[in-house]
Design an enzyme around this catalytic site. Structure first.
Site, PDB file in Angstrom:
ATOM      1  N   HIS A 132     -24.340  13.056  10.836  1.00  0.00           N
ATOM      2  CA  HIS A 132     -25.803  13.502  10.966  1.00  0.00           C
ATOM      3  C   HIS A 132     -26.854  12.351  10.762  1.00  0.00           C
ATOM      4  O   HIS A 132     -27.767  12.559  10.196  1.00  0.00           O
ATOM      5  CB  HIS A 132     -25.865  14.742   9.836  1.00  0.00           C
ATOM      6  CG  HIS A 132     -25.165  15.787  10.104  1.00  0.00           C
ATOM      7  ND1 HIS A 132     -24.611  16.222  11.379  1.00  0.00           N
ATOM      8  CD2 HIS A 132     -24.935  16.898   9.313  1.00  0.00           C
ATOM      9  CE1 HIS A 132     -24.081  17.251  11.276  1.00  0.00           C
ATOM     10  NE2 HIS A 132     -24.064  17.891   9.965  1.00  0.00           N
ATOM     11  N   HIS A 206     -29.572  22.810  12.797  1.00  0.00           N
ATOM     12  CA  HIS A 206     -28.493  23.188  11.926  1.00  0.00           C
ATOM     13  C   HIS A 206     -28.820  24.394  10.850  1.00  0.00           C
ATOM     14  O   HIS A 206     -28.758  24.489   9.631  1.00  0.00           O
ATOM     15  CB  HIS A 206     -28.291  21.966  10.810  1.00  0.00           C
ATOM     16  CG  HIS A 206     -27.059  21.736  10.396  1.00  0.00           C
ATOM     17  ND1 HIS A 206     -26.536  22.573   9.354  1.00  0.00           N
ATOM     18  CD2 HIS A 206     -25.775  20.707  10.701  1.00  0.00           C
ATOM     19  CE1 HIS A 206     -25.152  22.202   9.050  1.00  0.00           C
ATOM     20  NE2 HIS A 206     -25.072  21.120   9.705  1.00  0.00           N
ATOM     21  N   GLU A 343     -23.997  24.627  15.912  1.00  0.00           N
ATOM     22  CA  GLU A 343     -24.656  23.624  16.369  1.00  0.00           C
ATOM     23  C   GLU A 343     -24.612  23.152  17.828  1.00  0.00           C
ATOM     24  O   GLU A 343     -23.225  22.506  18.049  1.00  0.00           O
ATOM     25  CB  GLU A 343     -24.432  22.444  15.668  1.00  0.00           C
ATOM     26  CG  GLU A 343     -24.427  22.822  14.032  1.00  0.00           C
ATOM     27  CD  GLU A 343     -23.741  21.894  13.140  1.00  0.00           C
ATOM     28  OE1 GLU A 343     -23.709  20.600  13.063  1.00  0.00           O
ATOM     29  OE2 GLU A 343     -22.928  22.472  12.259  1.00  0.00           O
TER      30      GLU A 343
HETATM   31  C1  GLA Z   1     -21.801  19.770   9.635  1.00  0.00           C
HETATM   32  C2  GLA Z   1     -20.466  19.323   9.607  1.00  0.00           C
HETATM   33  C3  GLA Z   1     -19.965  19.721   8.191  1.00  0.00           C
HETATM   34  C4  GLA Z   1     -21.004  19.684   7.018  1.00  0.00           C
HETATM   35  C5  GLA Z   1     -22.258  20.227   7.608  1.00  0.00           C
HETATM   36  C6  GLA Z   1     -23.176  20.094   6.289  1.00  0.00           C
HETATM   37  O1  GLA Z   1     -21.542  21.012  10.345  1.00  0.00           O
HETATM   38  O2  GLA Z   1     -19.642  19.403  10.531  1.00  0.00           O
HETATM   39  O3  GLA Z   1     -18.813  19.078   7.792  1.00  0.00           O
HETATM   40  O4  GLA Z   1     -20.892  18.427   6.796  1.00  0.00           O
HETATM   41  O5  GLA Z   1     -22.618  19.782   8.502  1.00  0.00           O
HETATM   42  O6  GLA Z   1     -22.943  20.618   5.019  1.00  0.00           O
END
Ligand code: GLA
Length: 378
Positions: A132, A206, A343
């Site tokens: 991210h 998200h 997402e």
């Molecule tokens: C995304 C990732 C997860 C986790 C979340 C945040 O969806 O794929 O593994 O890190 O973000 O907690």
């Protein structure tokens, strides 16, 4: 007598204002101070309302949706996204609640990739990998914000200029995200980006949804459908192995509406690795156009969410890292799997998978992308 005439006139004017508005709520937008960062920077919250009475609250820290209401089958609007209680929660938290994630949403193996013959090293923040956007992603940045005029509902545009070299990414990237709360209860996200040097980009949104509106309840009874025949299996670090695997005959098969919890504890290696669902699905009909890709239904309230996007993939994350230690809005401790994320994005680690759709953005090009979360009830 004068008093009576005055009262009649008052009643008439109130009635005409009501009649002009169709007797309905009016789309509008309000800006207020949400909180202050430690250095004194004021963060704003925009409250978007549509004609139906839905409401979205979005802050210019991380361009984050902090609340969003949707109707149940009796027309009752409730907040359906998890979030922290205040700005401090968003500053300290590591869950990405409601944020815009970037410059590259999801994982890049060992934070390394090669572009035009040059290898770049990004900051590492998830085991050996970059997740991210690195240590301080776009979710932890202050964005510029402005109200936008739109006939479709109320809208706000957030812009972030990410400097050349930030978290190791090349090129000054300017990303804007416009949120429109449409009068038909769609929350529409429009992304636009340019760069001054070749770079990579994979922004996403998200929000953790819980359509029951009761955040003490896990989302396991929500019925999910995803338009994907394949997914990207991952290794122990949740990096794709590089192949597409058929969902058929596995707990990853959401082609027909299925409860999220129906198979989540099955003895299936991919679910064990991720502690539940945390996988990217290869969406059907990827051709640059917006199409419907997923659908979620919550049986007790009748709330229904449809997801539309022009992106090739969707990360379905079942809130596996929530564990009761995250104290959110109204002081509620969010239990394991209190929310799920859908997402929309390119496949994880795409910069290292040359055969997958490209995430490269070059100077002179403009990146455009649209995702819509549409709410109704049945
Ligand atoms: C995304 C990732 C997860 C986790 C979340 C945040 O969806 O794929 O593994 O890190 O973000 O907690």
């Amino acid at each position: 007598m004068k008093k009576i005439i005055f009262l009649i006139l008052l009643a008439l004017s109130c009635f005409s204002a009501y009649a002009l508005s169709g007797g309905k709520e009016k789309a509008m937008i309000e800006k207020n101070v949400y909180g202050k960062l430690q250095d004194g920077t004021e963060i704003y919250v925009y409250t978007l309302k549509n004609d139906k009475g839905a409401e979205a609250k979005i802050i210019n820290y991380g361009a984050t949706v902090v609340s969003l209401t949707a109707p149940d089958r009796n027309g009752k609007y409730s907040d359906i996204v998890l979030g922290w209680e205040n700005l401090q929660g968003y500053v300290n938290g590591s869950t990405y609640f409601g944020a815009i994630v970037g410059r590259y949403g999801n994982r890049i193996a060992k934070g390394k990739f090669t572009l035009d013959g040059k290898t770049y090293q990004l900051s590492i923040n998830d085991g050996q990998n970059t997740l991210h956007g690195g240590k301080i992603g776009f979710d932890k940045r202050v964005w510029k914000s402005e109200e936008v005029k739109s006939k479709l509902g109320s809208a706000v545009k957030f812009t972030y200029v990410s400097p050349d070299g930030e978290e190791g990414f090349p090129g000054t990237l300017t990303l804007s995200v416009t949120y429109t709360l449409m009068n038909n209860n769609e929350l529409k996200l429009e992304y636009k980006a340019t760069t001054d040097k070749p770079t990579i980009l994979n922004p996403t949104h998200h929000s953790y949804f819980n359509l029951s509106g009761d955040f003490k309840k896990p989302i396991l009874d929500h019925i999910l459908q995803i338009n994907a025949d394949e997914f990207t299996p991952v290794d122990k670090g949740l990096i794709p192995t590089g192949v597409f695997e058929k969902v058929e005959g596995t707990p990853m098969d959401f082609r027909k509406p299925t409860a999220i919890g129906a198979r989540i504890n099955d003895n299936f290696e991919q679910l064990k690795i991720a502690g539940g669902y945390d996988h990217n699905f290869v969406l059907r009909n990827y051709n640059g156009k917006v199409r419907e890709v997923a659908d979620v239904y919550e049986p007790t309230t009748g709330r229904h969410m449809e997801v539309f996007t022009d992106q090739p993939g969707i990360q379905f994350y079942s809130g596996n890292f929530l564990n009761g230690t995250q104290i959110g809005k109204d002081g509620i401790a969010y239990p394991h799997r209190a929310g799920f994320c859908l997402e929309t994005q390119h496949y994880p680690d795409s910069p290292n998978e040359p055969k997958w759709p490209s995430v490269v953005l070059k100077p002179g090009q403009t990146f455009h992308s649209t995702t819509i979360y549409k709410f109704s009830a049945k």
